[in-house]
Enzyme design. Structure first.
Site, mmCIF file in Angstrom:
data_model
loop_
_atom_site.group_PDB
_atom_site.id
_atom_site.type_symbol
_atom_site.label_atom_id
_atom_site.label_comp_id
_atom_site.label_asym_id
_atom_site.label_seq_id
_atom_site.Cartn_x
_atom_site.Cartn_y
_atom_site.Cartn_z
ATOM 1 C CB VAL A 86 8.492 -41.384 55.523
ATOM 2 C CG1 VAL A 86 9.742 -42.128 54.791
ATOM 3 C CG2 VAL A 86 8.300 -41.905 56.766
ATOM 4 C CG LEU A 159 12.783 -27.284 56.960
ATOM 5 C CD1 LEU A 159 11.664 -26.899 55.993
ATOM 6 C CD2 LEU A 159 14.077 -27.991 55.933
ATOM 7 C CB CYS A 272 4.133 -28.704 60.227
ATOM 8 S SG CYS A 272 5.191 -29.408 59.294
HETATM 9 P P1 NAD Z 1 6.817 -34.982 52.098
HETATM 10 O O1 NAD Z 1 5.531 -35.692 51.484
HETATM 11 O O2 NAD Z 1 7.268 -34.065 51.307
HETATM 12 O O3 NAD Z 1 7.968 -36.177 51.591
HETATM 13 C C1 NAD Z 1 7.762 -37.490 52.166
HETATM 14 C C2 NAD Z 1 8.425 -38.526 51.371
HETATM 15 O O4 NAD Z 1 8.538 -39.708 51.908
HETATM 16 C C3 NAD Z 1 7.517 -38.534 49.873
HETATM 17 O O5 NAD Z 1 8.378 -38.165 48.739
HETATM 18 C C4 NAD Z 1 7.262 -40.066 49.963
HETATM 19 O O6 NAD Z 1 7.304 -40.764 48.863
HETATM 20 C C5 NAD Z 1 8.297 -40.621 50.789
HETATM 21 N N1 NAD Z 1 8.264 -42.148 51.260
HETATM 22 C C6 NAD Z 1 7.199 -42.280 52.210
HETATM 23 N N2 NAD Z 1 7.153 -43.811 52.630
HETATM 24 C C7 NAD Z 1 8.575 -44.137 52.055
HETATM 25 C C8 NAD Z 1 9.308 -45.299 52.112
HETATM 26 N N3 NAD Z 1 8.486 -46.358 52.784
HETATM 27 N N4 NAD Z 1 10.341 -45.619 51.732
HETATM 28 C C9 NAD Z 1 11.129 -44.314 50.893
HETATM 29 N N5 NAD Z 1 10.225 -43.318 50.862
HETATM 30 C C10 NAD Z 1 8.832 -42.919 51.346
HETATM 31 O O7 NAD Z 1 6.778 -34.753 53.367
HETATM 32 P P2 NAD Z 1 7.702 -33.499 53.985
HETATM 33 O O8 NAD Z 1 6.833 -32.238 54.074
HETATM 34 O O9 NAD Z 1 9.077 -33.761 53.627
HETATM 35 O O10 NAD Z 1 7.727 -34.016 55.700
HETATM 36 C C11 NAD Z 1 8.291 -35.354 55.996
HETATM 37 C C12 NAD Z 1 8.249 -35.339 57.606
HETATM 38 O O11 NAD Z 1 8.771 -34.118 58.035
HETATM 39 C C13 NAD Z 1 6.818 -35.340 58.106
HETATM 40 O O12 NAD Z 1 6.874 -35.964 59.446
HETATM 41 C C14 NAD Z 1 6.650 -33.811 58.587
HETATM 42 O O13 NAD Z 1 5.709 -33.696 59.511
HETATM 43 C C15 NAD Z 1 8.054 -33.397 58.951
HETATM 44 N N6 NAD Z 1 8.332 -32.011 58.753
HETATM 45 C C16 NAD Z 1 7.821 -31.186 57.769
HETATM 46 C C17 NAD Z 1 8.258 -29.727 57.492
HETATM 47 C C18 NAD Z 1 7.856 -29.109 56.472
HETATM 48 O O14 NAD Z 1 7.922 -27.965 56.312
HETATM 49 N N7 NAD Z 1 7.214 -29.656 55.184
HETATM 50 C C19 NAD Z 1 9.037 -29.200 58.720
HETATM 51 C C20 NAD Z 1 9.402 -29.862 59.634
HETATM 52 C C21 NAD Z 1 9.172 -31.256 59.858
HETATM 53 C C1 UDX Z 2 6.031 -24.638 60.204
HETATM 54 C C2 UDX Z 2 7.050 -24.080 61.458
HETATM 55 O O1 UDX Z 2 7.236 -22.604 61.423
HETATM 56 C C3 UDX Z 2 8.592 -24.910 61.459
HETATM 57 O O2 UDX Z 2 9.174 -24.514 62.295
HETATM 58 C C4 UDX Z 2 8.306 -26.331 61.287
HETATM 59 O O3 UDX Z 2 9.169 -27.052 61.017
HETATM 60 C C5 UDX Z 2 7.234 -26.730 59.954
HETATM 61 O O4 UDX Z 2 6.052 -26.131 60.305
HETATM 62 P P1 UDX Z 2 5.787 -24.018 57.659
HETATM 63 O O5 UDX Z 2 4.448 -24.509 58.040
HETATM 64 O O6 UDX Z 2 6.620 -24.294 56.552
HETATM 65 O O7 UDX Z 2 6.673 -24.087 59.155
HETATM 66 O O8 UDX Z 2 5.605 -22.295 57.483
HETATM 67 P P2 UDX Z 2 5.295 -21.084 58.770
HETATM 68 O O9 UDX Z 2 6.077 -19.969 58.334
HETATM 69 O O10 UDX Z 2 5.365 -21.642 60.069
HETATM 70 O O11 UDX Z 2 3.793 -20.724 58.365
HETATM 71 C C6 UDX Z 2 2.924 -21.463 58.713
HETATM 72 C C7 UDX Z 2 1.270 -20.701 58.339
HETATM 73 O O12 UDX Z 2 1.223 -19.841 59.289
HETATM 74 C C8 UDX Z 2 1.413 -20.136 56.971
HETATM 75 O O13 UDX Z 2 0.161 -20.308 56.638
HETATM 76 C C9 UDX Z 2 1.649 -18.698 57.290
HETATM 77 O O14 UDX Z 2 1.007 -18.025 56.363
HETATM 78 C C10 UDX Z 2 0.902 -18.551 58.694
HETATM 79 N N1 UDX Z 2 1.500 -17.505 59.639
HETATM 80 C C11 UDX Z 2 2.545 -17.256 59.924
HETATM 81 C C12 UDX Z 2 0.536 -16.541 59.966
HETATM 82 O O15 UDX Z 2 -0.572 -16.392 59.446
HETATM 83 N N2 UDX Z 2 0.879 -15.409 60.744
HETATM 84 C C13 UDX Z 2 2.110 -15.204 61.066
HETATM 85 O O16 UDX Z 2 2.446 -14.480 61.807
HETATM 86 C C14 UDX Z 2 2.860 -16.237 60.881
#
Ligand code: NAD
Ligand code: UDX
Length: 480
Positions: A86, A159, A272
């Site tokens: 979440v 990712l 993030c």
């Molecule tokens: P998101 O907002 O896209 O998805 C979260 C989902 O959880 C939403 O669809 C929401 O409706 C659901 N949710 C919230 N409370 C709930 C509940 N009680 N029961 C069921 N569903 C519920 O978020 P995200 O980008 O997928 O990120 C999720 C987590 O992973 C965060 O902690 C984030 O920091 C981490 N994370 C994100 C990324 C990324 O690239 N987006 C990468 C690595 C880690």
């Molecule tokens: C990041 C981390 O890379 C990933 O490992 C973690 O799980 C989630 O947060 P994300 O935010 O999806 O991933 O994309 P990322 O490729 O890291 O880029 C983040 C931001 O930095 C973007 O706005 C990108 O344009 C910027 N960026 C990235 C730069 O400005 N310069 C760079 O050299 C690389």
């Protein structure tokens, strides 16, 4: 058959579970969410997120061993392993507001697991959480356990958006943290067995819980720190005539530093980096480490500086005012190959230009008009707190137009700002764009994607991050 349930069908839960389902045909995977529209979209042809390669993976498994459902309780009840993915946004109110992670969604998921479970479960932290969260979760689960044995694991996700499927297929590492007790080690092994279907054993790292939780925050802080470092250098390059691309290349050739993640830009965005560093800062403060907190805070400050420096450069170059001038914004997503706009630098840049009364015409191949209007009407940090959302302000509605074509966006514009590095911007017909713009015609390249010299030959005044300045820009220094 092992059953997995993932709570949270977002950018992490959806793609991660789809890949587990694809790689582990013997495992049944259910992805559940409280959001009805999100689940409907996962069950449709129009998935809720744009991610290269995701459609194919979902199509191969959906309805076989991959299911998307709003019946959260049923699937949690049936699962052996429950991932919690979440959202964990920055708190906007109360203790730690503006820094600490808001664990409301996490806590409510944990309480629901405790309520509905009737058999032993492995509960996996997939969300990025503050170090020591597992302890709190353990307390919630065991206080209501009814004799059920829970093992909590930390399995943070690394990712990056835009390359999620590639990253999931071939991760640099999978990290699993757990209690070092016999039961904890058994749970670690069970999760390891899932990933071992496609990830080489040497790439699956196992640690204690706190190391795994902290490693995720540390990795994001280190990555963001590299961008702020190169962005800080970009300001010095502009002041001295050095070229940041050349500096990055030379610096990155040192094998101890490496060439990746050294692209100067208008600033980093995404859901993030800022959130996780603020969270880290808060944890340091709470642990009596103000110097460490201050060090990491600076990464965010430089990022904010980079965005405002970009806006100031635009305004000062255009005779110190952009009032009523049309400015074309090319790219709104926080990076290419995603439609995600969370914390995109485009929000701050657009708000800065609107503050100077510019008229914006925005084009992004993946971001909708609604999303852009919402983003520009929201307060900082409110995007992940649906209850705080404000209605669109009438000024924003009037001053911002969203179009579906870069040529339409640039027609009659005084300036073009490139804010996302979409590949298609590299091959635009800039002669055509120049011909239909007001003169002098400016290009402000926030991603260093276009060939500045070619554009100058056409007649543009060009600003690119960290590159030697045109004579025009030198004469109109931006006030930082
Ligand atoms: P998101 O907002 O896209 O998805 C979260 C989902 O959880 C939403 O669809 C929401 O409706 C659901 N949710 C919230 N409370 C709930 C509940 N009680 N029961 C069921 N569903 C519920 O978020 P995200 O980008 O997928 O990120 C999720 C987590 O992973 C965060 O902690 C984030 O920091 C981490 N994370 C994100 C990324 C990324 O690239 N987006 C990468 C690595 C880690
Ligand atoms: C990041 C981390 O890379 C990933 O490992 C973690 O799980 C989630 O947060 P994300 O935010 O999806 O991933 O994309 P990322 O490729 O890291 O880029 C983040 C931001 O930095 C973007 O706005 C990108 O344009 C910027 N960026 C990235 C730069 O400005 N310069 C760079 O050299 C690389």
């Amino acid at each position: 058959m092992v059953k997995i349930c993932c709570i949270g069908a977002g950018y992490v839960g959806g793609p991660t579970m789809a890949v587990i389902a694809l790689k582990c045909p013997s495992i049944e995977v259910a992805v559940v969410d409280i959001s009805v529209p999100r689940i409907s979209a996962w069950n449709s042809d129009q998935l809720p997120i744009y991610e290269p390669g995701l459609d194919e993976v979902v199509k191969q498994c959906r309805g076989k061993n991959l299911f998307f459902s709003t019946d959260v309780e049923k699937h949690v009840f049936e699962a052996d392993i429950v991932f919690v993915s979440v959202n964990t946004p920055t708190k906007t109110r109360g203790l730690g507001a503006g820094k600490a992670a808001d664990l409301t969604y996490w806590e409510s998921a944990a309480r629901m697991i405790a309520d509905v479970s009737k058999s032993d479960k492995i509960v996996v932290e997939k969300s990025t959480v503050p170090v020591k969260t597992a302890e709190a979760i353990e307390k919630i689960l065991t206080h209501n356990s009814k004799g059920i044995n829970y093992q909590i694991l930390s399995n943070p996700e690394f990712l990056a958006e835009g390359t999620a499927i590639k990253d999931l297929f071939n991760p640099d590492r999978v990290l699993i943290g757990g209690r070092q007790s016999p039961e904890g080690l058994k749970a670690i092994q069970a999760l390891k067995d899932v990933y071992a279907h496609w990830v080489p054993e040497e790439n699956i790292i196992t640690t204690n819980l706190w190391s795994a939780e902290l490693s995720k925050l540390a990795a994001n802080a280190f990555l963001a720190q590299r961008i702020s470092s190169v962005n800080a250098m970009s300001a010095l390059c502009e002041a001295t005539g050095a070229d940041v691309t050349e500096v990055s290349y030379a610096v990155g050739k040192d094998t101890r530093i490496g060439p990746k993640f050294l692209n100067a830009s208008v600033g980093f965005g995404g859901s993030c980096f800022q959130k996780d560093i603020l969270n880290l800062v808060y944890i340091c403060e709470c642990n009596g480490l103000p110097e460490v907190a201050e060090y990491w805070k600076q990464v965010i400050k430089v990022n904010d500086y980079q965005k405002s420096r970009f806006v100031n450069r635009i305004v000062s170059s255009m005779f110190n005012t952009v009032a009523n001038k049309k400015v074309a914004i090319l790219g709104f997503a926080f990076k290419k190959d995603t439609g995600d706009t969370r914390e995109t630098p485009a929000i701050d840049v657009c708000k800065g230009l609107l503050g100077d009364k510019a008229q914006l015409s925005i084009y992004d191949p993946q971001v909708t008009e609604d999303q852009i209007q919402r983003d520009l009407s929201m307060n900082k940090f409110d995007w992940d707190h649906p209850l705080h959302l404000q209605p669109m302000s009438p000024t924003t509605v009037k001053k911002v137009h969203t179009v579906w074509d870069a040529y339409e966006a640039t027609k009659d514009a005084h300036a073009v700002c490139i804010l996302t590095e979409w590949d298609e911007f590299k091959t635009l017909d800039f002669q055509r764009i120049y011909d239909q713009m007001q003169k002098p015609a400016f290009v402000f390249d926030g991603r260093n994607v276009v060939d500045g010299n070619k554009l100058r030959d056409i007649g543009f005044i060009v600003y690119a991050i960290g590159k030697p300045l045109d004579a025009w820009l030198k004469d109109m220094p931006a006030v930082a």
